[in-house]
Design an enzyme around this catalytic site. Structure first.
Site, short mmCIF file in Angstrom:
data_model
loop_
_atom_site.label_atom_id
_atom_site.label_comp_id
_atom_site.label_asym_id
_atom_site.label_seq_id
_atom_site.Cartn_x
_atom_site.Cartn_y
_atom_site.Cartn_z
CG HIS A 172 6.59 9.65 5.37
ND1 HIS A 172 6.00 10.70 4.73
CD2 HIS A 172 7.11 10.16 6.52
CE1 HIS A 172 6.16 11.81 5.46
NE2 HIS A 172 6.83 11.51 6.55
CG HIS B 240 -1.81 11.63 1.15
ND1 HIS B 240 -2.18 12.16 2.37
CD2 HIS B 240 -0.51 11.97 0.96
CE1 HIS B 240 -1.14 12.78 2.88
NE2 HIS B 240 -0.12 12.69 2.05
CG ASP C 29 6.21 11.52 -2.80
OD1 ASP C 29 7.01 12.44 -3.00
OD2 ASP C 29 5.77 11.23 -1.69
N1 CMC Z 1 -2.75 0.93 -4.53
C1 CMC Z 1 -3.81 0.08 -4.42
N2 CMC Z 1 -4.69 0.13 -3.40
C2 CMC Z 1 -4.53 1.06 -2.47
C3 CMC Z 1 -3.46 1.98 -2.52
C4 CMC Z 1 -2.55 1.89 -3.60
N3 CMC Z 1 -1.53 2.73 -3.69
N4 CMC Z 1 -3.51 2.81 -1.44
C5 CMC Z 1 -4.59 2.43 -0.74
N5 CMC Z 1 -5.21 1.37 -1.36
C6 CMC Z 1 -6.47 0.73 -0.95
C7 CMC Z 1 -6.27 -0.15 0.27
O1 CMC Z 1 -5.96 -1.49 -0.10
C8 CMC Z 1 -7.62 -0.03 0.93
O2 CMC Z 1 -8.53 -0.85 0.24
P1 CMC Z 1 -9.76 -1.57 1.03
O3 CMC Z 1 -10.58 -0.45 1.61
O4 CMC Z 1 -10.44 -2.35 -0.01
O5 CMC Z 1 -9.12 -2.41 2.10
C9 CMC Z 1 -8.02 1.41 0.68
O6 CMC Z 1 -7.35 1.76 -0.54
C10 CMC Z 1 -7.63 2.38 1.79
O7 CMC Z 1 -6.23 2.27 1.99
P2 CMC Z 1 -5.48 2.36 3.39
O8 CMC Z 1 -4.26 1.49 3.34
O9 CMC Z 1 -6.45 2.13 4.50
O10 CMC Z 1 -5.07 3.85 3.40
P3 CMC Z 1 -4.03 4.51 4.37
O11 CMC Z 1 -4.52 5.85 4.64
O12 CMC Z 1 -3.75 3.65 5.56
O13 CMC Z 1 -2.68 4.52 3.50
C11 CMC Z 1 -0.99 5.24 2.04
C12 CMC Z 1 -2.23 5.65 2.84
C13 CMC Z 1 -0.34 6.49 1.43
C14 CMC Z 1 0.05 4.58 2.97
C15 CMC Z 1 -1.42 4.25 0.92
O14 CMC Z 1 -2.37 4.86 0.06
C16 CMC Z 1 -0.22 3.74 0.12
O15 CMC Z 1 0.41 2.78 0.55
N6 CMC Z 1 0.10 4.38 -1.04
C17 CMC Z 1 1.25 4.02 -1.81
C18 CMC Z 1 2.48 4.64 -1.19
C19 CMC Z 1 2.58 6.13 -1.42
O16 CMC Z 1 2.43 6.60 -2.55
N7 CMC Z 1 2.88 6.88 -0.35
C20 CMC Z 1 3.14 8.32 -0.45
C21 CMC Z 1 2.19 9.15 0.30
S1 CMC Z 1 2.39 10.88 -0.16
C22 CMC Z 1 3.88 11.35 0.49
C23 CMC Z 1 3.83 11.71 1.92
O17 CMC Z 1 3.07 12.63 2.30
O18 CMC Z 1 4.62 11.12 2.68
#
Ligand code: CMC
Length: 428
Positions: free
Chosen positions: A266, A309, A367
């Site tokens: 987050h 995201h 971010d």
């Molecule tokens: N790098 C590589 N792979 C990724 C990433 C990433 N940053 N984010 C998602 N994926 C992949 C994930 O492995 C999955 O692949 P598969 O379908 O093959 O299993 C797919 O993309 C979908 O990801 P998810 O984990 O199901 O997506 P989510 O909605 O649960 O997670 C997230 C969203 C923001 C937690 C995640 O994208 C992440 O960890 N990003 C990096 C951290 C980040 O930048 N966070 C800030 C968010 S913006 C600020 C805010 O609003 O708080």
């Protein structure tokens, strides 16, 4: 409100269950599942992938189209035409202020920027190397101890003054946590400066030198505050609502929100972006590609921080504005050739072209760019999430206010129990 119904047929239930379907102004319709409890059924949605936890009129996001509206106004227009204080009024009260209302809120915020002198003593309880987010959690929660006379959440006046106090004091406490960390004296706020200028002044001024505001930095700071101001029911805002649903005071609720914001998935992401750029280190093409491959490898926990995201499956509209600001700040500083920034730009380019990221709709998020701007302005990495918290306070308090003034119940989710069935304590 419900003009349609959903019918749920469940194996083992004699009759189908009818559930009302509601439509909002924008966005997906919702199925009201509250009646299911009476049928002995709960819904199951860990991570709230398809659950609306409340009604809200503050912010709307269309993740597929990359749209973000605050009280109906697109974030791109607000970022261009408005400023953070005006946005505070808009988020909290629902409409843009007229000139008199703007002057009034600006004055009220200025009048509350100073913290009680006793607050200075809180800081001494922390180690100098304490993470400023831990200081922020503690000190903001501690503010509740100072305003017993205005803590009746059923009174409009008390709610409003608490909101103003929080918006006004967050930059002061944030800057104090930085000054404490580096061993410099605290700066009192300067009410002749605007919100962003005052924050930069409290961060960077010291008694030995005259401090001059850099207008490019002040504008960038105000943009960062605006772009992080609210994001509907994200993890920290939902935490604030949940805490608030128990009747807890607003300072305690915001402190809970700060704790939720701290995590790297987050608000901690902007700090994690810079840590990742450090970890990548060498800006050679092979090295950057190695890290991109790691991010794509299912067996490797490494992720590209600042990409992806939960809601946006398109370019985050805030990231577009932030990218422009990022370019302005880097140009002002003549830093376009900074190796870390080169890595960031290359990562952005690879991610926008690589099949893995395109297929999963993983775009750079807000971010990614805010981390780069803050670093370029000389703000240390461990302050990034603190700055996010300063901005998000208006969102948190607006949601808290909306909930407290509407119909709400204590937030109490249920569970799918997978533990032992009842068993007897072993005889001794
Ligand atoms: N790098 C590589 N792979 C990724 C990433 C990433 N940053 N984010 C998602 N994926 C992949 C994930 O492995 C999955 O692949 P598969 O379908 O093959 O299993 C797919 O993309 C979908 O990801 P998810 O984990 O199901 O997506 P989510 O909605 O649960 O997670 C997230 C969203 C923001 C937690 C995640 O994208 C992440 O960890 N990003 C990096 C951290 C980040 O930048 N966070 C800030 C968010 S913006 C600020 C805010 O609003 O708080």
């Amino acid at each position: 409100m419900a003009d349609r119904k959903a019918t749920l047929t469940v194996d083992g239930l004699d009759n189908p269950v009818e559930l009302p379907v509601y439509s909002g102004t924008l966005g997906p319709d919702v199925v009201d599942v509250r009646g299911l409890g009476a049928e002995g059924l709960f819904t199951y949605d860990p991570g709230f992938m398809a659950t609306s936890s409340c009604q809200s009129a503050i912010t709307y996001i269309d993740g597929a189209k990359g749209v973000l509206l605050h009280r109906g106004y697109p974030i791109e227009q607000l970022a261009k035409e408005s400023n953070f204080v005006e946005m505070c009024y808009l988020l909290l009260f629902g409409e843009l202020p007229d000139d008199a209302q703007y002057a009034d809120i600006e004055k009220r915020i200025s009048n509350h920027t100073m913290v009680h002198d006793q607050i200075n003593n809180f800081f001494k309880g922390f180690r100098r190397d304490a993470h400023p987010m831990s200081i922020l959690c503690g000190v903001v929660g501690g503010l509740a101890a100072f305003y017993h006379d205005h803590m009746d959440i059923t009174k409009a006046e008390d709610r409003e003054i608490s909101a103003i106090r929080l918006i006004a004091k967050m930059p002061t406490i944030a800057a104090m946590s930085y000054k404490y960390n580096i061993g410099q004296p605290f700066n009192y706020p300067r009410n002749d400066l605007n919100y962003a200028e005052n924050f930069l002044y409290m961060m960077f001024s010291n008694p030995c030198e005259e401090y001059k505001t850099n207008p490019v930095f002040a504008k960038a700071m105000d943009r960062i505050f605006m772009l992080h101001a609210d994001h509907e029911q994200n993890a920290s805002t939902s935490t604030v609502r949940l805490a608030g649903s128990t009747g807890a005071n607003p300072f305690a609720c915001i402190s809970a929100g700060i704790a939720a914001l701290w995590g790297p998935a987050h608000g901690g992401a902007n700090e994690a972006v810079l840590n990742m750029l450090d970890e990548i280190g060498d800006d050679s093409e092979e090295n950057i590609q190695r890290f991109v491959d790691k991010a794509k490898d299912k067996d490797d926990p490494f992720r590209l921080m600042g990409f992806g995201h939960r809601v946006y499956r398109n370019f985050d509209p805030r990231a577009k504005v932030m990218k422009e600001t990022c370019d302005e700040v880097l140009a002002e500083l003549g830093m376009a050739d900074d190796p870390q920034l080169k890595i960031a730009k290359r990562l952005e380019q690879i991610a926008l072209e690589d099949e893995y990221f395109i297929e999963r709709k993983l775009y750079p998020n807000v971010d990614f760019y805010s981390g780069i701007i803050l670093k370029a302005m000389g703000i240390p990495t461990n302050m990034f999430t603190v700055i996010f918290a300063v901005s998000r306070t208006i969102g948190w308090i607006s949601h808290w206010h909306e909930m407290i003034t509407g119909d709400y119940k204590i937030g109490r989710p249920r569970q799918l129990y997978i533990g032992h069935p009842q068993r007897d304590y072993p005889a001794k």
